[in-house]
Motif scaffolding. Structure first.
Motif, mmCIF file in Angstrom:
data_model
loop_
_atom_site.group_PDB
_atom_site.id
_atom_site.type_symbol
_atom_site.label_atom_id
_atom_site.label_comp_id
_atom_site.label_asym_id
_atom_site.label_seq_id
_atom_site.Cartn_x
_atom_site.Cartn_y
_atom_site.Cartn_z
ATOM 1 N N THR A 45 46.888 -22.690 32.218
ATOM 2 C CA THR A 45 46.012 -22.712 31.047
ATOM 3 C C THR A 45 45.242 -21.415 30.870
ATOM 4 O O THR A 45 44.847 -21.060 29.754
ATOM 5 C CB THR A 45 45.023 -23.882 31.149
ATOM 6 O OG1 THR A 45 44.332 -23.796 32.408
ATOM 7 C CG2 THR A 45 45.738 -25.225 31.044
ATOM 8 N N GLU A 46 45.013 -20.700 31.982
ATOM 9 C CA GLU A 46 44.274 -19.436 31.924
ATOM 10 C C GLU A 46 45.184 -18.234 32.159
ATOM 11 O O GLU A 46 44.723 -17.092 32.101
ATOM 12 C CB GLU A 46 43.149 -19.435 32.974
ATOM 13 C CG GLU A 46 42.167 -20.588 32.854
ATOM 14 C CD GLU A 46 41.379 -20.533 31.556
ATOM 15 O OE1 GLU A 46 41.160 -19.415 31.040
ATOM 16 O OE2 GLU A 46 40.978 -21.598 31.056
ATOM 17 N N ASP A 75 45.627 -31.145 33.519
ATOM 18 C CA ASP A 75 44.909 -30.626 32.349
ATOM 19 C C ASP A 75 44.406 -29.198 32.553
ATOM 20 O O ASP A 75 43.713 -28.651 31.698
ATOM 21 C CB ASP A 75 43.742 -31.545 31.980
ATOM 22 C CG ASP A 75 42.646 -31.576 33.051
ATOM 23 O OD1 ASP A 75 42.817 -30.941 34.121
ATOM 24 O OD2 ASP A 75 41.613 -32.246 32.826
ATOM 25 N N GLY A 76 44.754 -28.597 33.693
ATOM 26 C CA GLY A 76 44.350 -27.231 33.975
ATOM 27 C C GLY A 76 43.101 -27.079 34.809
ATOM 28 O O GLY A 76 42.730 -25.955 35.167
#
Length: 304
Positions: A42-43, A83-84
């Protein structure tokens, strides 16, 4: 790396995946004991711990490195939920924690088992069903530069499964000193290393005999069965490791990274001039192997 001797190929299958000219890249230098590598999609960054320096670090594809959390409680292993969200092993607070950023401390989510403090969680993995699994040896409570000295409150060293939905913590298997753990891509196999041999590095402790990876079949609700020996390392011990989509196990050791097929065949070896502690796959296409090796964060790129 100037001292790199080249990849050792023990099976032709590895030559299809890793070039004979492949050389580890130095992405960062300056940690004391790098650990807990994990790719956070996610990042789009590689997250890892510098345990004695009490820092959580982030490396980005443009080459810059950030201190994500300064003054950690001796974080070691890290994992990423679906979900990260990051999940951490903390030696100092003797817990599994979640989240955290530049301004906020991670929230402890596991601290006790049957009313007693857990030892010092070392490595953590998130299963396909979202459950959080972790190892709990005593290293972080017997080594001053790794945590806070304390007497164990529980009389076993175990692997646990935590269900974030129900809050239930289950003791899944016992070891002498469980260390690294990882699931196969389908979640059907769990690998756990036992590194009691490393207790010989701690003043006042006697070295155990274990420097091996054990395998389990994983069933419904995480039930483990068919416990069996997978491999051991001749030099040092299999601290942390990664399992790729092929089912190959890439395990760190004192002399580098060893690669094994799921049918116990030694595929090859990436020698390193420093002790490697953990590794993971990541990057834009998932073909980059990141390696935490003492003061370095290294990377080596696969062909496929």
């Amino acid at each position: 790396m100037a001292e790199f001797r080249g990849v050792q190929f023990d099976d032709p299958r590895l030559e299809e995946v890793l070039s004979g000219d492949a050389t580890p890249l130095i992405l960062h230098e300056g940690t004391i004991h790098g650990e807990g590598t994990v790719w956070q999609p996610t990042e789009q960054r590689l997250v890892w711990s510098d345990v004695p320096n009490r820092r959580l670090l982030g490396w980005y594809p443009d080459g810059h490195v950030e201190v994500l959390i300064d003054g950690t409680w001796f974080m070691n292993g890290n994992a990423v939920e679906h979900d990260g969200t990051l999940v951490h092993c903390e030696h100092g607070r003797r817990c599994i924690s979640r989240g955290g950023d530049y301004d906020n401390s991670p929230e402890p989510i596991v601290t006790h088992y049957e009313g007693k403090r857990i030892n010092s969680p070392n490595d953590v993995a998130v299963a396909p069903d979202g459950s959080i699994w972790f190892t709990d040896p005593i290293f972080g409570i017997v080594m001053p530069n790794q945590g806070a000295l304390a007497e164990p409150e529980i009389d076993h060293r175990s692997v646990y499964r935590f269900d974030p939905k129900s809050g239930e913590l289950t003791r899944m298997a016992d070891f002498e000193q469980p260390n690294g753990l990882a699931f196969s891509a389908d979640g059907g196999t769990l690998y756990v290393s036992d590194t009691s041999l490393s207790l010989g590095e701690v003043p006042g402790f006697k070295a155990g005999k274990k420097h091996e990876i054990i395998t389990f079949d994983v069933g419904k609700e995480g039930a483990l069965s068919n416990r069996r020996f997978f491999c051991h390392t001749d030099h040092g011990y299999p601290d942390g490791f990664a399992v790729d989509p092929r089912g190959w196990v890439w395990t760190t050791a004192a002399d580098g990274v060893h690669i094994w097929s799921p049918d116990h065949c030694k595929l090859g070896f990436i020698p390193l001039p420093v002790v490697a502690s953990n590794c993971c796959f990541g990057g834009v296409d998932g073909r980059r192997l990141f390696i935490a090796a003492t003061q370095y964060l290294l990377a080596i790129d696969l062909i496929v």
